[in-house]
Scaffold this motif. Structure first.
Motif, PDB file in Angstrom:
ATOM      1  N   HIS A  96     -46.919  45.990 -22.483  1.00 45.78           N
ATOM      2  CA  HIS A  96     -46.515  47.225 -22.431  1.00 45.78           C
ATOM      3  C   HIS A  96     -47.130  47.941 -21.260  1.00 45.78           C
ATOM      4  O   HIS A  96     -48.120  47.953 -20.778  1.00 45.78           O
ATOM      5  N   LYS A  97     -46.188  48.636 -20.702  1.00 45.78           N
ATOM      6  CA  LYS A  97     -46.392  49.377 -19.407  1.00 45.78           C
ATOM      7  C   LYS A  97     -47.120  50.774 -19.859  1.00 45.78           C
ATOM      8  O   LYS A  97     -46.612  51.272 -20.687  1.00 45.78           O
ATOM      9  N   ILE A  98     -48.459  50.843 -19.242  1.00 45.81           N
ATOM     10  CA  ILE A  98     -49.132  52.056 -19.709  1.00 45.81           C
ATOM     11  C   ILE A  98     -49.146  53.176 -18.628  1.00 45.81           C
ATOM     12  O   ILE A  98     -49.757  54.386 -19.081  1.00 45.81           O
ATOM     13  N   ALA A  99     -48.772  52.959 -17.556  1.00 45.09           N
ATOM     14  CA  ALA A  99     -48.821  54.051 -16.599  1.00 45.09           C
ATOM     15  C   ALA A  99     -47.701  53.806 -15.508  1.00 45.09           C
ATOM     16  O   ALA A  99     -47.117  52.688 -15.262  1.00 45.09           O
ATOM     17  N   ASP A 100     -47.276  54.752 -14.511  1.00 44.44           N
ATOM     18  CA  ASP A 100     -46.240  54.755 -13.421  1.00 44.44           C
ATOM     19  C   ASP A 100     -47.005  54.569 -12.289  1.00 44.44           C
ATOM     20  O   ASP A 100     -48.076  54.799 -12.276  1.00 44.44           O
TER      21      ASP A 100
END
Length: 100
Positions: A96-100
């Motif tokens: 899961h991507k948690i930040a850009d």
């Protein structure tokens, strides 16, 4: 994948506009050999095929990354020791991507 714990890798992806083929090179944990191979991209599914030799035996590896939405990747790594006749899942999970 041989030992438990933290692992890090750096992967470079490339595209050959003349052939229309994608490829990658991955640098893994210290002391590990770099791995390279081709990638097939169909929609949101990326498939990586590679192999390695150990003790005179070839093992095929197939990794899939399915991007189910902009922040979720479902991955599976399967291995075959009989030239692709049978595959065994050796690793799977969700990132899961948690930040850009």
């Amino acid at each position: 994948m041989a030992t438990a714990g933290d692992h890090r890798q750096f992967t470079v992806y490339s595209y050959d506009s003349k052939s229309g083929n994608y490829s990658y090179t991955t640098l893994s944990d210290p002391g590990a050999k770099p791995s390279t191979g081709g990638i097939t991209i169909k929609g949101n599914l990326w498939t990586y095929d590679s192999s390695f030799n150990a003790n005179g035996k070839t093992t095929l590896i197939r990794t899939t990354n399915e991007f189910t939405d902009t922040k979720t990747e479902v991955f599976k790594v399967a291995a075959s020791e009989d030239n692709g006749a049978h595959w065994k899942i050796v690793l799977e999970g969700v990132a899961h991507k948690i930040a850009d």
